[in-house]
Scaffold this motif. Structure first.
Motif, PDB file in Angstrom:
ATOM      1  N   GLY A   1       0.771  -1.253   0.000  1.00  0.00           N
ATOM      2  CA  GLY A   1       0.000   0.000   0.000  1.00  0.00           C
ATOM      3  C   GLY A   1       0.796   1.293   0.000  1.00  0.00           C
ATOM      4  N   ALA A   2       2.014   1.275  -0.556  1.00  0.00           N
ATOM      5  CA  ALA A   2       2.829   2.499  -0.575  1.00  0.00           C
ATOM      6  C   ALA A   2       2.140   3.654  -1.307  1.00  0.00           C
ATOM      7  N   GLN A   3       1.391   3.304  -2.345  1.00  0.00           N
ATOM      8  CA  GLN A   3       0.726   4.381  -3.099  1.00  0.00           C
ATOM      9  C   GLN A   3      -0.233   5.168  -2.204  1.00  0.00           C
ATOM     10  N   LYS A   4      -0.886   4.468  -1.265  1.00  0.00           N
ATOM     11  CA  LYS A   4      -1.812   5.144  -0.356  1.00  0.00           C
ATOM     12  C   LYS A   4      -1.057   6.129   0.549  1.00  0.00           C
ATOM     13  N   LEU A   5       0.185   5.770   0.881  1.00  0.00           N
ATOM     14  CA  LEU A   5       1.006   6.663   1.697  1.00  0.00           C
ATOM     15  C   LEU A   5       1.348   7.931   0.908  1.00  0.00           C
ATOM     16  N   VAL A   6       1.734   7.728  -0.339  1.00  0.00           N
ATOM     17  CA  VAL A   6       2.069   8.881  -1.190  1.00  0.00           C
ATOM     18  C   VAL A   6       0.842   9.774  -1.335  1.00  0.00           C
ATOM     19  N   ASP A   7      -0.291   9.143  -1.592  1.00  0.00           N
ATOM     20  CA  ASP A   7      -1.523   9.919  -1.777  1.00  0.00           C
ATOM     21  C   ASP A   7      -1.890  10.684  -0.513  1.00  0.00           C
ATOM     22  N   ALA A   8      -1.721  10.027   0.644  1.00  0.00           N
ATOM     23  CA  ALA A   8      -2.113  10.664   1.900  1.00  0.00           C
ATOM     24  C   ALA A   8      -1.279  11.920   2.161  1.00  0.00           C
ATOM     25  N   VAL A   9       0.027  11.801   1.991  1.00  0.00           N
ATOM     26  CA  VAL A   9       0.890  12.963   2.231  1.00  0.00           C
ATOM     27  C   VAL A   9       0.650  14.013   1.138  1.00  0.00           C
ATOM     28  N   GLY A  10       0.470  13.532  -0.074  1.00  0.00           N
ATOM     29  CA  GLY A  10       0.201  14.450  -1.183  1.00  0.00           C
ATOM     30  C   GLY A  10      -1.070  15.251  -0.949  1.00  0.00           C
ATOM     31  N   ASP A  11      -2.119  14.586  -0.498  1.00  0.00           N
ATOM     32  CA  ASP A  11      -3.392  15.277  -0.246  1.00  0.00           C
ATOM     33  C   ASP A  11      -3.244  16.285   0.886  1.00  0.00           C
ATOM     34  N   LEU A  12      -2.510  15.872   1.883  1.00  0.00           N
ATOM     35  CA  LEU A  12      -2.325  16.743   3.043  1.00  0.00           C
ATOM     36  C   LEU A  12      -1.599  18.038   2.656  1.00  0.00           C
TER      37      LEU A  12
ATOM     38  N   ALA B   1       7.869  -3.526   5.312  1.00  0.00           N
ATOM     39  CA  ALA B   1       7.067  -2.795   4.318  1.00  0.00           C
ATOM     40  C   ALA B   1       5.641  -2.545   4.841  1.00  0.00           C
ATOM     41  N   PRO B   2       5.037  -1.418   4.501  1.00  0.00           N
ATOM     42  CA  PRO B   2       5.602  -0.344   3.686  1.00  0.00           C
ATOM     43  C   PRO B   2       6.517   0.555   4.515  1.00  0.00           C
ATOM     44  N   ALA B   3       7.640   0.910   3.907  1.00  0.00           N
ATOM     45  CA  ALA B   3       8.643   1.686   4.626  1.00  0.00           C
ATOM     46  C   ALA B   3       8.737   3.119   4.089  1.00  0.00           C
ATOM     47  N   VAL B   4       9.009   4.024   4.993  1.00  0.00           N
ATOM     48  CA  VAL B   4       9.242   5.418   4.613  1.00  0.00           C
ATOM     49  C   VAL B   4      10.484   5.901   5.352  1.00  0.00           C
ATOM     50  N   VAL B   5      11.086   6.953   4.832  1.00  0.00           N
ATOM     51  CA  VAL B   5      12.198   7.575   5.547  1.00  0.00           C
ATOM     52  C   VAL B   5      11.791   9.001   5.864  1.00  0.00           C
ATOM     53  N   LEU B   6      11.678   9.276   7.156  1.00  0.00           N
ATOM     54  CA  LEU B   6      11.257  10.600   7.597  1.00  0.00           C
ATOM     55  C   LEU B   6      12.473  11.331   8.156  1.00  0.00           C
ATOM     56  N   ASP B   7      12.893  12.363   7.462  1.00  0.00           N
ATOM     57  CA  ASP B   7      14.094  13.112   7.848  1.00  0.00           C
ATOM     58  C   ASP B   7      15.257  12.176   8.173  1.00  0.00           C
ATOM     59  N   GLY B   8      15.451  11.195   7.303  1.00  0.00           N
ATOM     60  CA  GLY B   8      16.603  10.319   7.455  1.00  0.00           C
ATOM     61  C   GLY B   8      16.376   9.103   8.334  1.00  0.00           C
TER      62      GLY B   8
ATOM     63  N   GLY C   1       8.904   1.704   9.563  1.00  0.00           N
ATOM     64  CA  GLY C   1       8.241   0.634   8.824  1.00  0.00           C
ATOM     65  C   GLY C   1       6.813   0.399   9.259  1.00  0.00           C
ATOM     66  N   THR C   2       6.154  -0.487   8.515  1.00  0.00           N
ATOM     67  CA  THR C   2       4.752  -0.864   8.742  1.00  0.00           C
ATOM     68  C   THR C   2       3.909   0.335   9.194  1.00  0.00           C
TER      69      THR C   2
ATOM     70  N   GLN D   1      -1.061   7.130  10.291  1.00  0.00           N
ATOM     71  CA  GLN D   1       0.136   7.367  11.118  1.00  0.00           C
ATOM     72  C   GLN D   1       1.111   8.322  10.403  1.00  0.00           C
ATOM     73  N   LEU D   2       1.227   8.107   9.100  1.00  0.00           N
ATOM     74  CA  LEU D   2       2.166   8.954   8.350  1.00  0.00           C
ATOM     75  C   LEU D   2       1.685  10.406   8.310  1.00  0.00           C
ATOM     76  N   THR D   3       0.416  10.593   8.068  1.00  0.00           N
ATOM     77  CA  THR D   3      -0.072  11.983   8.010  1.00  0.00           C
ATOM     78  C   THR D   3       0.059  12.647   9.378  1.00  0.00           C
ATOM     79  N   ALA D   4      -0.095  11.865  10.445  1.00  0.00           N
ATOM     80  CA  ALA D   4       0.070  12.448  11.787  1.00  0.00           C
ATOM     81  C   ALA D   4       1.508  12.939  11.965  1.00  0.00           C
ATOM     82  N   ARG D   5       2.461  12.154  11.478  1.00  0.00           N
ATOM     83  CA  ARG D   5       3.870  12.557  11.598  1.00  0.00           C
ATOM     84  C   ARG D   5       4.136  13.825  10.786  1.00  0.00           C
ATOM     85  N   VAL D   6       3.587  13.856   9.592  1.00  0.00           N
ATOM     86  CA  VAL D   6       3.823  15.014   8.728  1.00  0.00           C
ATOM     87  C   VAL D   6       3.137  16.264   9.298  1.00  0.00           C
ATOM     88  N   LYS D   7       1.992  16.062   9.917  1.00  0.00           N
ATOM     89  CA  LYS D   7       1.298  17.207  10.531  1.00  0.00           C
ATOM     90  C   LYS D   7       2.140  17.826  11.639  1.00  0.00           C
TER      91      LYS D   7
END
Ligand code: FES
Length: 161
Positions: free
Chosen positions: A93-104, A132-139, A143-144, A149-155
């Motif tokens: 579901g990585a695409q959903k992560l991209v979409d979520a941050v993109g929408d935000l 997976a799915p993995a992201v790198v947030l500021d280095g 994972g998972t 959760q990702l949008t909360a971090r970006v917020k």
């Protein structure tokens, strides 16, 4: 024809660096390094300027700048969110992560929010397929992670933390 660069101090320093290399085409990488150091990133006017100065086709300069990951063709944000789009992450579901941050942030992959806070980037396998799915947030690899959760971090970034 792209816009020309403003005749500021950075351009003079870049031109001096190019002269030091005697405008040799094989100094391309060194010159791009210097340009990125001065301008922060390599946009089209910078690339065309370098091409003219080194008497190289712009396509060659553009090709080199896009080939090496250390060169950035867009401004980088204060924070970066790199979403892995390798097979394992894509399946999870990585695409959903991209979409979520993109929408935000009102952006798409490869872009930075207009306030300069967040750059959203995608990468191929980060070597963390087991989480997976993995992201790198500021280095830092995380994972998972779910879209919520990702949008909360970006917020947290966008709300001045
Ligand atoms: S595919 Fe995402 S870490 Fe390997």
């Amino acid at each position: 024809m792209p816009a020309t660069l403003p005749a500021d101090k950075r351009l003079k320093i870049l031109d001096a660096a190019i002269r030091k290399q005697q405008n040799r085409p094989d100094a391309l990488i060194a010159v791009l390094h210097k340009a990125q150091e001065l301008f922060g990133f390599l946009d089209t006017p910078v690339l065309w300027h370098v091409a003219r100065a080194l008497r190289l086709p712009p396509s060659r300069v553009y090709g080199t700048a896009t080939f090496y990951h250390l060169f950035s063709l867009k401004p980088r944000g204060e924070h970066s969110c790199v979403v892995c789009m390798g097979t394992a992450c894509f399946v999870k579901g990585a695409q959903k992560l991209v979409d979520a941050v993109g929408d935000l942030g009102g952006i798409t992959a490869g872009q930075t929010t207009p306030d300069g806070k967040v750059s959203l980037l995608v990468a191929r396998c980060l070597g963390a397929c087991g989480i997976a799915p993995a992201v790198v947030l500021d280095g830092t690899t995380v994972g998972t992670i779910t879209p919520d959760q990702l949008t909360a971090r970006v917020k947290e970034w966008t709300h001045g933390s």
